[in-house]
Design a protein around this motif. Structure first.
Motif, PDB file in Angstrom:
ATOM      1  N   TRP A   1      11.857  21.356  13.594  1.00 15.95           N
ATOM      2  CA  TRP A   1      12.103  20.591  14.818  1.00 15.95           C
ATOM      3  C   TRP A   1      12.745  19.246  14.480  1.00 15.95           C
ATOM      4  O   TRP A   1      12.399  18.632  13.480  1.00 15.95           O
ATOM      5  N   GLN A   2      13.651  18.815  15.339  1.00 16.73           N
ATOM      6  CA  GLN A   2      14.205  17.467  15.184  1.00 16.73           C
ATOM      7  C   GLN A   2      13.146  16.433  15.519  1.00 16.73           C
ATOM      8  O   GLN A   2      12.466  16.518  16.537  1.00 16.73           O
ATOM      9  N   ARG A   3      13.016  15.459  14.638  1.00 17.64           N
ATOM     10  CA  ARG A   3      12.169  14.306  14.897  1.00 17.64           C
ATOM     11  C   ARG A   3      13.033  13.059  14.724  1.00 17.64           C
ATOM     12  O   ARG A   3      13.877  12.992  13.824  1.00 17.64           O
ATOM     13  N   GLU A   4      12.809  12.073  15.599  1.00 22.18           N
ATOM     14  CA  GLU A   4      13.618  10.857  15.562  1.00 22.18           C
ATOM     15  C   GLU A   4      12.820   9.692  14.992  1.00 22.18           C
ATOM     16  O   GLU A   4      11.657   9.508  15.350  1.00 22.18           O
ATOM     17  N   GLN A   5      13.475   8.945  14.107  1.00 23.81           N
ATOM     18  CA  GLN A   5      12.893   7.721  13.582  1.00 23.81           C
ATOM     19  C   GLN A   5      13.904   6.586  13.779  1.00 23.81           C
ATOM     20  O   GLN A   5      15.122   6.833  13.768  1.00 23.81           O
ATOM     21  N   PRO A   6      13.436   5.362  13.946  1.00 19.77           N
ATOM     22  CA  PRO A   6      14.379   4.242  14.064  1.00 19.77           C
ATOM     23  C   PRO A   6      15.261   4.130  12.812  1.00 19.77           C
ATOM     24  O   PRO A   6      14.781   4.328  11.697  1.00 19.77           O
ATOM     25  N   ASP A   7      16.531   3.854  13.030  1.00 21.55           N
ATOM     26  CA  ASP A   7      17.466   3.680  11.917  1.00 21.55           C
ATOM     27  C   ASP A   7      17.683   2.184  11.712  1.00 21.55           C
ATOM     28  O   ASP A   7      18.593   1.591  12.288  1.00 21.55           O
ATOM     29  N   ASN A   8      16.843   1.583  10.905  1.00 22.43           N
ATOM     30  CA  ASN A   8      16.875   0.132  10.716  1.00 22.43           C
ATOM     31  C   ASN A   8      17.940  -0.221   9.672  1.00 22.43           C
ATOM     32  O   ASN A   8      17.639  -0.641   8.558  1.00 22.43           O
ATOM     33  N   TRP A   9      19.188  -0.077  10.069  1.00 19.70           N
ATOM     34  CA  TRP A   9      20.290  -0.243   9.125  1.00 19.70           C
ATOM     35  C   TRP A   9      20.495  -1.701   8.696  1.00 19.70           C
ATOM     36  O   TRP A   9      21.147  -1.964   7.679  1.00 19.70           O
TER      37      TRP A   9
ATOM     38  N   VAL B   1      18.688  -0.762  20.513  1.00 15.38           N
ATOM     39  CA  VAL B   1      18.928   0.642  20.181  1.00 15.38           C
ATOM     40  C   VAL B   1      20.074   1.200  21.021  1.00 15.38           C
ATOM     41  O   VAL B   1      20.262   0.805  22.173  1.00 15.38           O
ATOM     42  N   LEU B   2      20.852   2.077  20.408  1.00 14.06           N
ATOM     43  CA  LEU B   2      21.953   2.747  21.086  1.00 14.06           C
ATOM     44  C   LEU B   2      21.408   3.786  22.053  1.00 14.06           C
ATOM     45  O   LEU B   2      20.575   4.611  21.681  1.00 14.06           O
ATOM     46  N   TYR B   3      21.898   3.764  23.294  1.00 15.03           N
ATOM     47  CA  TYR B   3      21.565   4.757  24.299  1.00 15.03           C
ATOM     48  C   TYR B   3      20.063   4.960  24.498  1.00 15.03           C
ATOM     49  O   TYR B   3      19.509   5.974  24.076  1.00 15.03           O
ATOM     50  N   PRO B   4      19.384   3.997  25.098  1.00 15.07           N
ATOM     51  CA  PRO B   4      17.987   4.270  25.468  1.00 15.07           C
ATOM     52  C   PRO B   4      17.954   5.486  26.394  1.00 15.07           C
ATOM     53  O   PRO B   4      18.889   5.721  27.165  1.00 15.07           O
ATOM     54  N   SER B   5      16.920   6.280  26.288  1.00 15.60           N
ATOM     55  CA  SER B   5      16.827   7.504  27.079  1.00 15.60           C
ATOM     56  C   SER B   5      16.908   7.175  28.564  1.00 15.60           C
ATOM     57  O   SER B   5      16.236   6.271  29.055  1.00 15.60           O
ATOM     58  N   ASP B   6      17.756   7.929  29.288  1.00 17.56           N
ATOM     59  CA  ASP B   6      17.872   7.688  30.726  1.00 17.56           C
ATOM     60  C   ASP B   6      17.050   8.705  31.525  1.00 17.56           C
ATOM     61  O   ASP B   6      17.293   8.924  32.705  1.00 17.56           O
ATOM     62  N   SER B   7      16.083   9.345  30.850  1.00 17.39           N
ATOM     63  CA  SER B   7      15.224  10.310  31.532  1.00 17.39           C
ATOM     64  C   SER B   7      14.137   9.613  32.351  1.00 17.39           C
ATOM     65  O   SER B   7      13.475  10.249  33.159  1.00 17.39           O
TER      66      SER B   7
ATOM     67  N   ALA C   1      25.299  20.942  11.223  1.00 14.54           N
ATOM     68  CA  ALA C   1      24.793  19.576  11.183  1.00 14.54           C
ATOM     69  C   ALA C   1      25.102  18.935  12.526  1.00 14.54           C
ATOM     70  O   ALA C   1      26.117  19.238  13.159  1.00 14.54           O
ATOM     71  N   GLY C   2      24.225  18.062  12.964  1.00 13.84           N
ATOM     72  CA  GLY C   2      24.437  17.369  14.229  1.00 13.84           C
ATOM     73  C   GLY C   2      23.115  16.930  14.821  1.00 13.84           C
ATOM     74  O   GLY C   2      22.059  17.472  14.490  1.00 13.84           O
ATOM     75  N   LYS C   3      23.176  15.951  15.699  1.00 12.21           N
ATOM     76  CA  LYS C   3      21.979  15.422  16.349  1.00 12.21           C
ATOM     77  C   LYS C   3      21.951  15.841  17.815  1.00 12.21           C
ATOM     78  O   LYS C   3      22.995  15.942  18.467  1.00 12.21           O
ATOM     79  N   ALA C   4      20.749  16.094  18.309  1.00 11.00           N
ATOM     80  CA  ALA C   4      20.537  16.346  19.730  1.00 11.00           C
ATOM     81  C   ALA C   4      19.992  15.077  20.369  1.00 11.00           C
ATOM     82  O   ALA C   4      19.188  14.364  19.767  1.00 11.00           O
ATOM     83  N   ALA C   5      20.436  14.783  21.568  1.00  7.52           N
ATOM     84  CA  ALA C   5      19.878  13.635  22.291  1.00  7.52           C
ATOM     85  C   ALA C   5      18.366  13.789  22.400  1.00  7.52           C
ATOM     86  O   ALA C   5      17.872  14.898  22.635  1.00  7.52           O
ATOM     87  N   PRO C   6      17.611  12.711  22.209  1.00  2.97           N
ATOM     88  CA  PRO C   6      16.141  12.819  22.183  1.00  2.97           C
ATOM     89  C   PRO C   6      15.536  13.512  23.396  1.00  2.97           C
ATOM     90  O   PRO C   6      14.524  14.197  23.274  1.00  2.97           O
ATOM     91  N   GLY C   7      16.136  13.365  24.567  1.00  2.00           N
ATOM     92  CA  GLY C   7      15.589  13.971  25.769  1.00  2.00           C
ATOM     93  C   GLY C   7      16.179  15.317  26.133  1.00  2.00           C
ATOM     94  O   GLY C   7      15.870  15.866  27.190  1.00  2.00           O
TER      95      GLY C   7
ATOM     96  N   ALA D   1      18.911  21.490  23.567  1.00  3.19           N
ATOM     97  CA  ALA D   1      19.625  21.224  22.308  1.00  3.19           C
ATOM     98  C   ALA D   1      18.640  21.161  21.139  1.00  3.19           C
ATOM     99  O   ALA D   1      18.922  21.670  20.043  1.00  3.19           O
ATOM    100  N   LYS D   2      17.489  20.554  21.362  1.00  4.22           N
ATOM    101  CA  LYS D   2      16.490  20.480  20.294  1.00  4.22           C
ATOM    102  C   LYS D   2      15.912  21.863  19.987  1.00  4.22           C
ATOM    103  O   LYS D   2      15.579  22.168  18.836  1.00  4.22           O
ATOM    104  N   LEU D   3      15.854  22.707  20.993  1.00  5.64           N
ATOM    105  CA  LEU D   3      15.397  24.075  20.765  1.00  5.64           C
ATOM    106  C   LEU D   3      16.430  24.862  19.960  1.00  5.64           C
ATOM    107  O   LEU D   3      16.070  25.722  19.147  1.00  5.64           O
ATOM    108  N   ILE D   4      17.697  24.570  20.169  1.00  5.72           N
ATOM    109  CA  ILE D   4      18.753  25.219  19.380  1.00  5.72           C
ATOM    110  C   ILE D   4      18.611  24.825  17.905  1.00  5.72           C
ATOM    111  O   ILE D   4      18.774  25.665  17.006  1.00  5.72           O
TER     112      ILE D   4
END
Length: 823
Positions: free
Chosen positions: A168-176, A277-283, A598-604, A608-611
């Motif tokens: 499963w995709q899990r998201e962590q902050p990217d503190n670049w 953060v880039l693109y806060p969830s709009d859900s 390779a690729g990221k799914a939007a957190p909400g 896509a996360k199921l794929i």
């Protein structure tokens, strides 16, 4: 400061020869990093190298700025919510022509060049194609010596770091920014207030016209950070200005003195979330509000800065559109249109007609998608609460615009409804695509098909009302990043073969490689480069994922954002089909294949996360089936970013560009992969059509319905169940996924994916295209058996990609839209 004291402060010229670079590195290790040689780490070496390069960039940057001022040039400002610039060390060294000197210096000190480069945190300023395109455009603007500047947000965390937990995709902050950013220059003196909320007071200005004051607002401060953007083989260095949110007051002393320390810093913490953060969830409603505030924050600061610099130099606003062009990269910056109107009306007291004339002639808008869910709308009540003055201006824009439409088409109420900037269905919404279109003098698509679909579908009414406003500007990529940096062995082979490196600034010169496609010796060299890159990628995958790949297998690659329209699921249907054939017929004659995702799914984005989970579950079964061995492997490489792309793309042999025809605006991954010698399997969608035209139909694997056929299929009541029942192999594959073959621990896990296909209408027509996709994949297998012919076609792909340089794209923007020239 007097001329005498200025000359005393003139810095020493920063030279590019090896002794000067060695001195610069030593000085920065000592004075910037502050360490003795015995204490120096790989990150310290990186910081010293980066500052040594930055010294040289800064000198050219200042000269570029002075040159623009002296020549009194018209400038373009590129407004984008994303700039996916990746790492800067190698790219800057290559653009300055000092990469080899650095390499030799590091060798002298017995330092590992790649290990040092890998310590650089990737600038997490974007998500995917939109941000990568913006970065390519900045590179081309500087390389072409064009006066251009980018504006965006300095995200503290940027796009999330993706890791996998049990598939499963899990998201962590990217503190670049954890270790600092040596490429940026903080500008605490460049600070603008950005206002929210409040109310609007109307009054009579001394000139007699009605005027408006936006008052009782809350303030957030926008502070500038500048990053120099170097061109290739030129002294031009342009600027990327990013905004960071700062509180208008650090803490409330009254609360602090009362002992309520949390309340004392509450305003500061809330204010500074705007650039966290880039693109806060709009859900959620709070996430949606934050995203709107984020968009306005960056365009308000940018417009204030642009207007301030202009007036400071020219002492008038009347020539704004003659000296400034502003490009809106998608609808995210569309609020810049009412914001500029607000400034012109409320700060400079221009009449509406004059302000509107300047605004329209200043702005142009790039549309990147026609998908309904991706065309932004904002609820009127939310705008009314956060940006009441802008909503007033938008309503006035809409009133005047619809009045003109009604004059042109009297009695056509349905047309007025379709063209209104305000959608009246349910909760009133402001249509940001409509707003950007009406407020710009040019609107462009990003591929020929996409632009034609704009004219024929989403913006058909606007095309009739504003004929010639829609133009095409097919996307491009910078060959400096995506070949010179990504693929040094191929770069060297091309340069040695052609006898020059001029092709890096004129990609059409790659056509000189066409005769070499029939040269057996060159084919062998080209093949050796690809094999070297495959071995390198296999080593990288083993390190990151712990999976051993067969570097002699066909490297079949699909790398892009995970989304249903991009049809990673169709790719998986082929993988399972191929797996079953190998499982049931162990003696089948086929070629070994490694399928790389390779690729990221939007957190909400649950589907896509199921794929992603399905990819990993299929991989777990396929990769551990002893009956399959090395003949088929499936791998999902986590945390796809620019640096990972630079490793995957040079090794790819088959490029999967399989979106449903009519859904992908352009794509740029297709260009990067083809430029590096991958053959494309794809639909007639986006820029695939133009790539196929350039490289030749024989050198491109095409399948599936075109956009017109897809549209006709849907009009005629498309039935996915017809294909399910008619094709035994397809039915078996879907039943395996739905029945838990790949998820025995949770047999119903992937039922939502199957339901979306069979009972949910299969919106992206995977089942309708499945049979032709399998046929086309069989063609791929047959051709791959003939390594000489495969290599010949791969060479012709590389040789014919000259059209897809971002230099060509930017030249077209400069000539046709911005009306600027090189300086």
């Amino acid at each position: 400061m007097t001329k005498r004291s200025s000359s005393l402060l003139k810095p020493t010229e920063q030279l590019l020869d090896k002794p000067a670079l060695r001195r610069g590195i030593a000085n920065h290790l000592h004075y910037t990093v502050g360490k003795d040689a015995e204490q120096v780490t790989d990150r310290d070496w990186f910081m010293a190298l980066a500052h040594t390069i930055r010294d040289r960039l800064t000198e050219r940057w200042m000269k570029t700025t002075r040159r623009y001022q002296e020549k009194d040039v018209k400038r373009v400002y590129y407004l984008s919510l994303e700039f996916l610039i990746g790492r800067s060390l190698n790219n800057s060294a290559l653009n300055l022509g000092i990469a080899e000197n650095f390499r030799q210096i590091l060798t002298e000190f017995e330092m590992n060049e790649s290990r040092i480069a890998d310590t650089e945190a990737e600038a997490a300023l974007g998500n995917g194609g939109l941000g990568r395109l913006a970065a390519c455009f900045l590179d081309s603007l500087a390389t072409l010596d064009l006066p251009g500047e980018g504006y965006g947000i300095r995200y503290e965390y940027g796009m999330f770091h993706q890791h996998l937990h049990q598939g499963w995709q899990r998201e962590q902050p990217d503190n670049w920014l954890r270790y600092g950013n040596p490429w940026e220059f903080p500008r605490p003196e460049i600070l603008y207030p950005v206002e929210f909320g409040g109310r609007v007071v109307e009054y009579r200005h001394e000139n007699g016209q009605a005027a408006h004051q936006w008052t009782d607002t809350e303030h957030v401060m926008a502070m500038a950070y500048d990053m120099p953007i170097p061109g290739y083989d030129t002294d031009t260095v342009n600027n990327l200005r990013l905004w960071s949110a700062k509180s208008s007051r650090d803490f409330d002393l009254e609360f602090f003195n009362a002992g309520d320390y949390i309340k004392a810093v509450e305003h500061k913490n809330l204010s500074e979330t705007l650039s966290k953060v880039l693109y806060p969830s709009d859900s959620t409603s709070l996430g949606r509000e934050l995203r709107l505030k984020q968009e306005y924050f960056f365009i308000s600061a940018s417009l204030q800065d642009i207007v301030h610099k202009h007036v400071q130099h020219y002492h008038t606003i009347e020539n704004l559109s003659h000296k400034i062009a502003i490009q809106l990269n998608d609808t995210h910056p569309a609020l810049a249109i009412p914001e500029l109107m607000r400034l012109l009306l409320d700060k400079f007291y221009l009449t509406w007609d004059r302000a509107w004339e300047l605004t329209v002639n200043t702005f142009s808008y790039t549309n990147h998608t026609l998908l309904p869910e991706a065309l932004e709308t904002w609820p009127v009540p939310l705008l009314e609460r956060l940006l009441p003055r802008h909503l007033q201006i938008i309503y006035e824009m809409n009133h005047r615009f619809l009045r003109d439409v009604a004059h042109r088409y009297p009695g056509d109420g349905e047309r007025l409804r379709r063209m209104s900037l305000i959608s009246e269905e349910g909760t009133k919404q402001v249509r940001m695509g409509h707003l950007a279109f009406v407020g710009s003098h040019r609107v462009n698509g990003v591929a020929q098909l996409h632009t034609q679909l704009m004219r024929d579908t989403t913006f058909a009414d606007f095309e009739q009302f504003f004929p010639q406003r829609i133009v095409n500007k097919t996307n491009g990529i910078t060959p400096r990043r995506w070949l010179n940096e990504a693929n040094p062995p191929l770069t060297q082979l091309i340069s040695d073969t052609l006898g020059h490196k001029h092709w890096l600034k004129d990609l059409t010169l790659l056509k000189q490689l066409i005769p070499f496609a029939d040269d057996a010796a060159f084919r062998q060299q080209f093949r050796a480069v690809k094999q070297h890159n495959k071995v390198q990628l296999a080593h990288f995958v083993q390190q990151r994922c712990g999976i051993i790949l067969n570097p002699h297998s066909l490297f079949d690659v699909q790398i892009k954002r995970i989304h249903e329209y991009k049809r990673q699921l169709l790719n998986l249907l082929h993988v399972v089909t191929h797996y079953v054939r190998l499982r049931d017929n162990p003696q089948i004659d086929t070629v070994a294949r490694t399928v790389i995702f390779a690729g990221k799914a939007a957190p909400g984005y649950a589907q896509a996360k199921l794929i992603i989970k399905l990819i990993n579950d299929i991989a777990d079964v396929v990769n551990h089936d002893p009956r399959i061995g090395d003949r088929l492997k499936v791998i999902f490489i986590p945390n796809y970013d620019v640096s990972t792309a630079l490793k995957i793309i040079p090794a790819a042999e088959l490029s999967q560009q399989i979106s449903t025809a009519g859904t992908e605006a352009s794509g740029t991954g297709n260009m990067k992969l083809a430029l590096n010698g991958a053959l494309t399997i794809g639909t007639l969608d986006g820029a695939n059509i133009e790539i196929r035209e350039e490289v030749g139909a024989d050198n491109f694997f095409i399948f599936g319905m075109n956009a017109e056929e897809i549209s006709a299929l849907k009009r005629n009541a498309y039935s996915p169940l017809f294909y399910y029942h008619a094709q035994a192999e397809l039915r078996m594959v879907l039943d395996m996924i739905a029945g838990g073959y790949f998820s025995p621990d949770a047999p119903d896990r992937f039922q939502p994916l199957i339901d979306a296909l069979l009972s949910g209408g299969d919106y992206y027509c995977l089942l309708a295209d499945y049979a032709d996709y399998i046929r086309c994949q069989n063609e791929v297998t047959q051709l791959y058996r003939d390594s000489e012919e495969w290599t010949r076609r791969a060479i012709l792909n590389t040789a014919n990609m000259g059209k897809f340089s971002s230099d060509r794209t930017i030249k077209e923007y400069a000539q046709d839209i911005w009306k600027i020239g090189e300086i």
